[in-house]
Design an enzyme around this catalytic site. Sequence first.
Site, PDB file in Angstrom:
ATOM      1  N   THR A 177      -5.947   9.514  21.620  1.00 20.52           N
ATOM      2  CA  THR A 177      -5.860  10.447  22.748  1.00 20.52           C
ATOM      3  C   THR A 177      -7.077  11.367  22.703  1.00 20.52           C
ATOM      4  O   THR A 177      -7.489  11.836  21.639  1.00 20.52           O
ATOM      5  CB  THR A 177      -4.559  11.273  22.627  1.00 20.52           C
ATOM      6  OG1 THR A 177      -3.461  10.356  22.599  1.00 20.52           O
ATOM      7  CG2 THR A 177      -4.394  12.211  23.812  1.00 20.52           C
TER       8      THR A 177
ATOM      9  N   THR B 181      -5.722  -1.261  22.743  1.00 21.91           N
ATOM     10  CA  THR B 181      -4.907  -0.881  23.900  1.00 21.91           C
ATOM     11  C   THR B 181      -5.738   0.041  24.783  1.00 21.91           C
ATOM     12  O   THR B 181      -6.247   1.062  24.302  1.00 21.91           O
ATOM     13  CB  THR B 181      -3.638  -0.154  23.414  1.00 21.91           C
ATOM     14  OG1 THR B 181      -2.952  -1.038  22.526  1.00 21.91           O
ATOM     15  CG2 THR B 181      -2.739   0.230  24.572  1.00 21.91           C
TER      16      THR B 181
ATOM     17  N   PHE C 119       8.235   1.193  27.561  1.00 20.89           N
ATOM     18  CA  PHE C 119       9.637   0.744  27.630  1.00 20.89           C
ATOM     19  C   PHE C 119      10.323   0.859  26.267  1.00 20.89           C
ATOM     20  O   PHE C 119      11.474   1.279  26.171  1.00 20.89           O
ATOM     21  CB  PHE C 119       9.708  -0.713  28.125  1.00 20.89           C
ATOM     22  CG  PHE C 119       9.861  -0.837  29.617  1.00 20.89           C
ATOM     23  CD1 PHE C 119       8.919  -0.266  30.471  1.00 20.89           C
ATOM     24  CD2 PHE C 119      10.925  -1.511  30.177  1.00 20.89           C
ATOM     25  CE1 PHE C 119       9.055  -0.361  31.854  1.00 20.89           C
ATOM     26  CE2 PHE C 119      11.074  -1.612  31.555  1.00 20.89           C
ATOM     27  CZ  PHE C 119      10.131  -1.046  32.398  1.00 20.89           C
TER      28      PHE C 119
ATOM     29  N   CYS D 149       0.733   4.869  18.205  1.00 13.09           N
ATOM     30  CA  CYS D 149       0.557   4.344  19.569  1.00 13.09           C
ATOM     31  C   CYS D 149       1.541   4.809  20.641  1.00 13.09           C
ATOM     32  O   CYS D 149       1.128   5.061  21.764  1.00 13.09           O
ATOM     33  CB  CYS D 149       0.550   2.831  19.514  1.00 13.09           C
ATOM     34  SG  CYS D 149      -0.907   2.238  18.626  1.00 13.09           S
TER      35      CYS D 149
ATOM     36  N   LYS E 140       0.562   8.167  22.292  1.00 10.09           N
ATOM     37  CA  LYS E 140      -0.749   8.119  22.940  1.00 10.09           C
ATOM     38  C   LYS E 140      -0.719   7.186  24.151  1.00 10.09           C
ATOM     39  O   LYS E 140      -1.314   7.486  25.186  1.00 10.09           O
ATOM     40  CB  LYS E 140      -1.825   7.710  21.930  1.00 10.09           C
ATOM     41  CG  LYS E 140      -2.264   6.274  21.968  1.00 10.09           C
ATOM     42  CD  LYS E 140      -3.474   6.008  21.095  1.00 10.09           C
ATOM     43  CE  LYS E 140      -3.517   4.566  20.627  1.00 10.09           C
ATOM     44  NZ  LYS E 140      -3.667   3.559  21.663  1.00 10.09           N
TER      45      LYS E 140
HETATM   46  P1  NAD Z   1      -7.524   1.887  13.236  1.00 10.12           P
HETATM   47  O1  NAD Z   1      -7.979   3.278  13.397  1.00 10.12           O
HETATM   48  O2  NAD Z   1      -6.681   1.494  12.070  1.00 10.12           O
HETATM   49  O3  NAD Z   1      -8.805   0.911  13.195  1.00 10.12           O
HETATM   50  C1  NAD Z   1      -9.885   1.008  14.076  1.00 10.12           C
HETATM   51  C2  NAD Z   1     -11.155   0.702  13.304  1.00 10.12           C
HETATM   52  O4  NAD Z   1     -12.251   0.639  14.214  1.00 10.12           O
HETATM   53  C3  NAD Z   1     -11.528   1.771  12.258  1.00 10.12           C
HETATM   54  O5  NAD Z   1     -11.614   1.185  10.965  1.00 10.12           O
HETATM   55  C4  NAD Z   1     -12.879   2.311  12.751  1.00 10.12           C
HETATM   56  O6  NAD Z   1     -13.770   2.654  11.691  1.00 10.12           O
HETATM   57  C5  NAD Z   1     -13.401   1.129  13.543  1.00 10.12           C
HETATM   58  N1  NAD Z   1     -14.440   1.474  14.514  1.00 10.12           N
HETATM   59  C6  NAD Z   1     -14.478   2.508  15.394  1.00 10.12           C
HETATM   60  N2  NAD Z   1     -15.614   2.468  16.119  1.00 10.12           N
HETATM   61  C7  NAD Z   1     -16.306   1.392  15.695  1.00 10.12           C
HETATM   62  C8  NAD Z   1     -17.559   0.817  16.071  1.00 10.12           C
HETATM   63  N3  NAD Z   1     -18.319   1.339  17.040  1.00 10.12           N
HETATM   64  N4  NAD Z   1     -17.978  -0.288  15.407  1.00 10.12           N
HETATM   65  C9  NAD Z   1     -17.233  -0.834  14.416  1.00 10.12           C
HETATM   66  N5  NAD Z   1     -16.040  -0.344  14.029  1.00 10.12           N
HETATM   67  C10 NAD Z   1     -15.581   0.756  14.666  1.00 10.12           C
HETATM   68  O7  NAD Z   1      -6.804   1.497  14.599  1.00 10.12           O
HETATM   69  P2  NAD Z   1      -5.647   0.393  14.819  1.00 10.12           P
HETATM   70  O8  NAD Z   1      -4.332   0.966  14.449  1.00 10.12           O
HETATM   71  O9  NAD Z   1      -6.105  -0.895  14.225  1.00 10.12           O
HETATM   72  O10 NAD Z   1      -5.672   0.290  16.402  1.00 10.12           O
HETATM   73  C11 NAD Z   1      -6.745  -0.315  17.081  1.00 10.12           C
HETATM   74  C12 NAD Z   1      -6.333  -0.525  18.533  1.00 10.12           C
HETATM   75  O11 NAD Z   1      -5.214  -1.411  18.581  1.00 10.12           O
HETATM   76  C13 NAD Z   1      -5.882   0.742  19.257  1.00 10.12           C
HETATM   77  O12 NAD Z   1      -6.292   0.653  20.605  1.00 10.12           O
HETATM   78  C14 NAD Z   1      -4.360   0.682  19.173  1.00 10.12           C
HETATM   79  O13 NAD Z   1      -3.755   1.343  20.253  1.00 10.12           O
HETATM   80  C15 NAD Z   1      -4.115  -0.807  19.277  1.00 10.12           C
HETATM   81  N6  NAD Z   1      -2.869  -1.273  18.638  1.00 10.12           N
HETATM   82  C16 NAD Z   1      -2.485  -0.792  17.421  1.00 10.12           C
HETATM   83  C17 NAD Z   1      -1.325  -1.288  16.801  1.00 10.12           C
HETATM   84  C18 NAD Z   1      -0.859  -0.787  15.456  1.00 10.12           C
HETATM   85  O14 NAD Z   1       0.203  -1.186  15.023  1.00 10.12           O
HETATM   86  N7  NAD Z   1      -1.588   0.067  14.763  1.00 10.12           N
HETATM   87  C19 NAD Z   1      -0.592  -2.306  17.422  1.00 10.12           C
HETATM   88  C20 NAD Z   1      -1.023  -2.788  18.656  1.00 10.12           C
HETATM   89  C21 NAD Z   1      -2.177  -2.268  19.256  1.00 10.12           C
HETATM   90  C1  UGA Z   2       5.004  -0.333  18.261  1.00  7.39           C
HETATM   91  C2  UGA Z   2       5.538  -1.544  19.036  1.00  7.39           C
HETATM   92  O1  UGA Z   2       6.816  -1.914  18.507  1.00  7.39           O
HETATM   93  C3  UGA Z   2       4.567  -2.723  18.931  1.00  7.39           C
HETATM   94  O2  UGA Z   2       5.028  -3.795  19.742  1.00  7.39           O
HETATM   95  C4  UGA Z   2       3.191  -2.271  19.393  1.00  7.39           C
HETATM   96  O3  UGA Z   2       2.257  -3.325  19.257  1.00  7.39           O
HETATM   97  C5  UGA Z   2       2.746  -1.083  18.571  1.00  7.39           C
HETATM   98  O4  UGA Z   2       3.712  -0.010  18.708  1.00  7.39           O
HETATM   99  C6  UGA Z   2       1.431  -0.507  19.019  1.00  7.39           C
HETATM  100  O5  UGA Z   2       1.008  -0.711  20.135  1.00  7.39           O
HETATM  101  O6  UGA Z   2       0.883   0.208  18.179  1.00  7.39           O
HETATM  102  P1  UGA Z   2       5.015   0.402  15.704  1.00  7.39           P
HETATM  103  O7  UGA Z   2       4.681   1.738  16.268  1.00  7.39           O
HETATM  104  O8  UGA Z   2       4.165  -0.143  14.624  1.00  7.39           O
HETATM  105  O9  UGA Z   2       4.984  -0.691  16.884  1.00  7.39           O
HETATM  106  O10 UGA Z   2       6.511   0.398  15.163  1.00  7.39           O
HETATM  107  P2  UGA Z   2       7.955   0.389  15.887  1.00  7.39           P
HETATM  108  O11 UGA Z   2       8.813  -0.531  15.145  1.00  7.39           O
HETATM  109  O12 UGA Z   2       7.839   0.182  17.339  1.00  7.39           O
HETATM  110  O13 UGA Z   2       8.470   1.867  15.601  1.00  7.39           O
HETATM  111  C7  UGA Z   2       7.898   2.983  16.256  1.00  7.39           C
HETATM  112  C8  UGA Z   2       8.702   4.219  15.940  1.00  7.39           C
HETATM  113  O14 UGA Z   2       9.976   4.169  16.578  1.00  7.39           O
HETATM  114  C9  UGA Z   2       8.985   4.414  14.445  1.00  7.39           C
HETATM  115  O15 UGA Z   2       8.844   5.783  14.129  1.00  7.39           O
HETATM  116  C10 UGA Z   2      10.428   3.970  14.301  1.00  7.39           C
HETATM  117  O16 UGA Z   2      11.087   4.549  13.222  1.00  7.39           O
HETATM  118  C11 UGA Z   2      11.004   4.436  15.634  1.00  7.39           C
HETATM  119  N1  UGA Z   2      12.234   3.714  16.039  1.00  7.39           N
HETATM  120  C12 UGA Z   2      12.188   2.364  16.277  1.00  7.39           C
HETATM  121  C13 UGA Z   2      13.414   4.409  16.213  1.00  7.39           C
HETATM  122  O17 UGA Z   2      13.465   5.650  15.997  1.00  7.39           O
HETATM  123  N2  UGA Z   2      14.529   3.732  16.606  1.00  7.39           N
HETATM  124  C14 UGA Z   2      14.523   2.396  16.854  1.00  7.39           C
HETATM  125  O18 UGA Z   2      15.583   1.845  17.228  1.00  7.39           O
HETATM  126  C15 UGA Z   2      13.325   1.701  16.684  1.00  7.39           C
END
Ligand code: NAD
Ligand code: UGA
Length: 458
Positions: free
Chosen positions: A93, A131, A225, A275, A278
């Site tokens: 964000t 995302t 959702f 996520c 944000k």
């Molecule tokens: P993260 O912060 O763990 O990793 C991002 C990485 O990108 C960092 O290591 C950072 O150093 C690197 N980076 C930034 N700018 C860069 C550049 N210019 N060149 C090279 N590397 C660079 O983030 P994340 O949790 O892996 O999330 C990444 C994206 O995926 C986000 O948009 C997030 O919303 C989405 N997403 C995350 C999850 C999750 O479970 N964490 C799940 C689905 C989608």
């Molecule tokens: C979530 C989504 O589930 C993934 O599909 C998505 O890819 C991801 O965000 C993302 O875009 O980063 P994540 O945040 O890793 O995944 O974990 P979740 O299992 O969704 O849990 C999120 C939060 O909701 C946690 O704090 C969990 O404890 C809470 N939660 C989950 C509840 O409080 N109640 C529930 O019934 C389920």
Amino acid sequence: MNFKKTILCIGAGYVGGPTMAMIAYKCPQYKVTVVDINPERIALWNSDDLPIYEPGLDEIVKTVRGRNLFFNTDIEKGIKESEIIFVSVNTPTKTYGTGAGMAADLQYWEKTARQIRESAESHKIVVEKSTLPVKTALAMERILTSMNNGIRFDVLSNPEFLAEGSAVKDLEDPDRILIGSRETPDGLKARDELVEIYANWVSGERIITSNIWSSELSKLVSNAFLAQRISSINSISALCEKTDANITEVSRAVGMDSRVGNKFLNAGIGFGGSCFKKDILNLVYICRFQGLDEVADYWEGVVKINDYQKERFILNMLGAMFNTLAGKKICLFGFAFKANTGDTRESPAILIAGRLVEEKADLIITDPQALKNAMIALSDINGQINYVEDPYDAAAGCDAIAVMTEWDMYAGLDFEKIYKSMTKPAFIFDGRNILDHEKLFEIGFNVYPTGKPALTHF
Ligand code: NAD
Ligand code: UGA
């Protein structure tokens, strides 16, 4: 060795690392390289102590690292050598300027686009894995083609749906893979190339394609959702506490309607993670920008209820413990935002810990994976906080235990032993409803579940 395809991922985080490890694992015929600007993170990916904890990930990385999965910091070389480039950088964000606190901060994203443009010497398929707000691909295309150097770039959207703690399982057996593309001959050809990668282990009916804007928007809406279900059940947990209804029973009854389904209906201390908040705020911002205030207000309510649930938890603790926490020792069971991860980003425990310190409580924090991140998350907080690995040692001498994370191990602890070691009266606030409340009450605890009547000896 001659590889059939060369794939690059920019961003070695929670998504880039596991996703590419899975592609490399399932597709030994492809060379997969993951690059990052952060050399320490890359060094950890190349070590025995991976930068993130995910069940099953160590084994996969050990199998493929050095075979067809490589981690390094040479982004330029990686771009030059690859045909397909996934971009998985962080999109947090925005904290400054227009849209601060709501919009996605696209600075890392844009830097990557410029870097691809400057280093590319041949056609590239660029895949949005991060995302992103709907229509970001348009900006990406404009940046990539602004040098007018005759190199073609096809931009695809392929959002990631893995959840932390179950990333390996989610990647290996996904509900769906979504690929959005331009509906031009070049766009469709690029889309088919990406479909071919996933088809190595995901069945055809689970690989869905759409126009590129639907794909970008579907990711934000999926998270909205999921979070909405949690806020819905949490809002009802507040009503249960006022009416002697039991949230677990209500959630079971509601979830057995096959139209509703029983997942994501666990009431708790509110959702955390990097996520949900944000992405909803980003959705709200986009709706407002488009003049859709009613739609924006509707989704903003999901975040408001989440904040309310955390605040309610603190007020319940305060009320139960005779309206003062000053000098009392409170043990937080868990600090990760959910079980099976060491990630503490946006963990509800951060706000709760901060508020407890404001009330002048002494905190003892225990967590099997997240203590290092907990220390970083609370480094700005001035107060008495100790970090203790063993839950028995952590609880000894405390007035109260508050369950922040639903780690399985907590349900299996010897609570007789814990009770004996605590100051009396001893309280348990089960923010995740994972403990046996009746049994705890019989042992002597005053028990405060979430969304259920309290069991007290007063
Ligand atoms: P993260 O912060 O763990 O990793 C991002 C990485 O990108 C960092 O290591 C950072 O150093 C690197 N980076 C930034 N700018 C860069 C550049 N210019 N060149 C090279 N590397 C660079 O983030 P994340 O949790 O892996 O999330 C990444 C994206 O995926 C986000 O948009 C997030 O919303 C989405 N997403 C995350 C999850 C999750 O479970 N964490 C799940 C689905 C989608
Ligand atoms: C979530 C989504 O589930 C993934 O599909 C998505 O890819 C991801 O965000 C993302 O875009 O980063 P994540 O945040 O890793 O995944 O974990 P979740 O299992 O969704 O849990 C999120 C939060 O909701 C946690 O704090 C969990 O404890 C809470 N939660 C989950 C509840 O409080 N109640 C529930 O019934 C389920």
